[in-house]
Design an enzyme around this catalytic site. Structure first.
Site, PDB file in Angstrom:
ATOM      1  N   SER A 197       0.864  -1.011  -0.044  1.00 11.11           N
ATOM      2  CA  SER A 197      -0.062   0.122   0.145  1.00 11.11           C
ATOM      3  C   SER A 197       1.006   1.227   0.066  1.00 11.11           C
ATOM      4  O   SER A 197       2.077   1.114   0.286  1.00 11.11           O
ATOM      5  CB  SER A 197      -0.941  -0.010   1.150  1.00 11.11           C
ATOM      6  OG  SER A 197      -1.687   1.128   1.247  1.00 11.11           O
ATOM      7  N   LYS A 198       0.329   2.230  -0.253  1.00 15.34           N
ATOM      8  CA  LYS A 198       1.266   3.698  -0.122  1.00 15.34           C
ATOM      9  C   LYS A 198       0.139   4.694  -0.068  1.00 15.34           C
ATOM     10  O   LYS A 198      -0.904   4.648  -0.523  1.00 15.34           O
ATOM     11  CB  LYS A 198       1.945   3.637  -1.332  1.00 15.34           C
ATOM     12  CG  LYS A 198       3.209   4.799  -1.049  1.00 15.34           C
ATOM     13  CD  LYS A 198       4.150   4.102  -0.477  1.00 15.34           C
ATOM     14  CE  LYS A 198       5.411   4.978   0.128  1.00 15.34           C
ATOM     15  NZ  LYS A 198       6.804   4.302   0.606  1.00 15.34           N
ATOM     16  N   GLY A 199       0.662   5.805   0.560  1.00 13.56           N
ATOM     17  CA  GLY A 199      -0.270   7.201   0.789  1.00 13.56           C
ATOM     18  C   GLY A 199       0.633   8.147   0.341  1.00 13.56           C
ATOM     19  O   GLY A 199       1.789   8.175   0.570  1.00 13.56           O
TER      20      GLY A 199
END
Ligand code: NAD
Length: 476
Positions: free
Chosen positions: A106-108
């Protein structure tokens, strides 16, 4: 950063993925399932600052949920966009798989220049962003666990953890909703240094691999090697510090936003870091040669090039002028797919991002486990271990008294042997073991298969195989 005719960051990651899967025997459906990003959530939210409403845009992307929670940092930079966040989320899937951290990817990211806001404003913005993600379970100890990345650090992680706790007052595992927290707020010792420390361990392991060193056209050990570092932030600073202080490397170049410093005799990393903190850049630093166009220093001769800032800095525009025989990708995606082809043909060895900067997620994994077990590593065993060691030391003392001048213990043996491992020692030991094991798995493919001539393809092969196995186990 990359030249206009180059693919985007996400396309670059896909191309590298495709090169690896072409060497595998995966059903096309599964190949596609692993490659694509499952979901990207875009949020636009307002915060009242300086008397008026300001709107911010943020993203949280989930690449693969073959294991949960999914894991990946939150980046604060004005250049953040969906393509970048998705590329970084994909890299997280492969990275976690390679180092056997039991997470999906995941990444933000938040489009913001954090230097334009004071601490109070940043707290308001971070808490609001966190609120938007938490209410959709995009921050959750069992589902999605962020960590620091470019432009964020333990301060932001502490705000996120606190925001989650306010919204989930009865969740006993709330501390595990985010990693990279300060040690006094549920963090773990050694997390801040972890990515740079992992880069150091990766280089040590590379120099133990004689065949790999030979493939790079290099000789000897890390000792005395010259290193050029781009970005003296969390990752670059710790890597440069440890390599110069503990492994005898010379940091001959440091590239920052406002230019670069060079010194063939080696720069003092601590002094440069201090200068940057007080002068907002490297220019004016008294010891060393200042170069206004910092990116040209990437092309200077050195043994090891260590990009630790942002993606796409080694691209079609400069790849053929890169002289370093060894590049370690401390940043995510610093070498574009096009540049990767040119460098491979030149024989440059690239230690890929997916492996090189995996120290961060590895220690994040330890922090998450610590939070879920609600106990510090080493708390139960340390004194018991010391007591057992004391027995051995007592016996050796008796023997030494008995033998007189014929034998005695080495002076610092007693002190070193008696000390039971605390949390920091255990974290470093776990990180070192992880980096060694992951390197071995890549090297076995790199040296063992005729159709694989680089570490990146080897890393993708190992990582994708494990993700595929996990999907197969679910019956997909
Ligand atoms: P950071 O914000 O602490 O540091 C980035 C540094 O790069 C800063 O010193 C900044 O001034 C410098 N920089 C920015 N633009 C530059 C430019 N154009 N030229 C030269 N220098 C420039 O960020 P970080 O956490 O050290 O992350 C750096 C890289 O490492 C990113 O690619 C990130 O995704 C990756 N990474 C970080 C972690 C982590 O634990 N922090 C883990 C894995 C990967």
């Amino acid at each position: 950063m990359s030249t206009p005719n180059e693919p985007s960051f996400r396309e670059s990651v896909d191309m590298m993925f495709n090169r690896a899967v072409a060497l595998m025997d995966l059903p096309p459906g599964l190949e596609e399932k692993i490659r694509v990003c499952n979901a990207t959530y875009t949020v636009r939210f307002g915060v009242r600052l300086r008397g008026q409403m300001q709107t911010f845009t943020g993203y949280r992307s989930v690449h693969s949920e073959h294991m949960e929670p999914v894991k990946g940092g939150i980046r604060y930079a004005i250049s953040v966009n969906q393509d970048e966040v998705e590329a970084l989320a994909a890299l997280m899937t492969y990275k976690c798989s390679l180092v056997e951290a039991p997470f999906g990817g995941s990444k933000g990211g938040l489009c913001i220049d954090p230097r334009e806001y004071d601490e109070h404003e940043l707290e308001l913005i971070t808490r609001r962003f966190a609120y938007e993600l938490i209410k959709r379970d995009m921050i959750n100890p069992a589902q999605n666990v962020p960590a620091p990345d470019m432009g964020t650090g333990e301060r932001e992680m502490a705000w996120i953890a606190d925001q989650y706790k306010r919204m989930n007052t009865t969740d006993i595992n709330s501390s595990a909703c985010v990693t990279g927290k300060p040690t006094n707020a549920g963090g773990i010792q050694g997390r801040t240094e972890a990515t740079g420390r992992g880069v150091q361990y990766a280089l040590r392991e590379f120099f133990r691999d004689r065949e790999g060193v030979k493939k790079a056209g290099m000789t000897g050990t890390l000792n005395g090697k010259t290193v050029i570092v781009q970005g003296l932030g969390n990752v670059g600073y710790h890597a440069a510090k440890f390599l110069s202080e503990e492994d005898g490397c010379k940091i001959t170049g440091i590239i920052e936003r406002d230019g670069a410093l060079t010194d063939p005799n080696g720069l003092d990393v601590e002094a440069v870091r201090h200068w940057i903190a007080n002068h907002d850049g490297v220019s004016g630093y008294p010891d060393g040669f200042y170069v206004k166009d910092g990116s040209t220093v990437l092309e200077e001769a050195c043994d090891i090039l260590l990009p630790a800032a942002l993606e796409g800095v080694i691209n079609l525009g400069n790849a053929d002028r890169i002289k370093a025989p060894l590049i370690i990708e401390a940043a995510n995606g610093p070498v574009t797919a096009g540049a990767d082809n040119i460098l491979r043909e030149k024989g440059t060895v690239i230690i890929p991002d997916m492996y090189a900067n995996a120290g961060g997620v590895t220690v994040s994994y330890f922090e998450w486990v610590k939070n879920l077990s609600h106990i510090r590593f080493g708390r139960m065993q340390r004194r018991q271990e010391e007591a057992r060691h004391q027995l051995v030391v007592d016996e050796l003392t008796r023997l030494s008294d008995h033998l007189g001048d014929a034998w005695s213990m080495t002076p610092d043996f007693k002190e070193k042997y008696l000390r039971g491992a605390g949390e920091l020692e255990l974290v470093r030991s776990g990180l070192d073991d992880t980096m060694r094991a992951a390197y071995q798995s890549m090297a076995a493919v790199w040296h063992g298969r005729d159709d694989v001539d680089d570490l990146r393809t080897a890393a993708y092969l190992v990582a994708i195989e494990k993700v595929a196995a996990s999907y197969r186990a679910k019956g997909l």
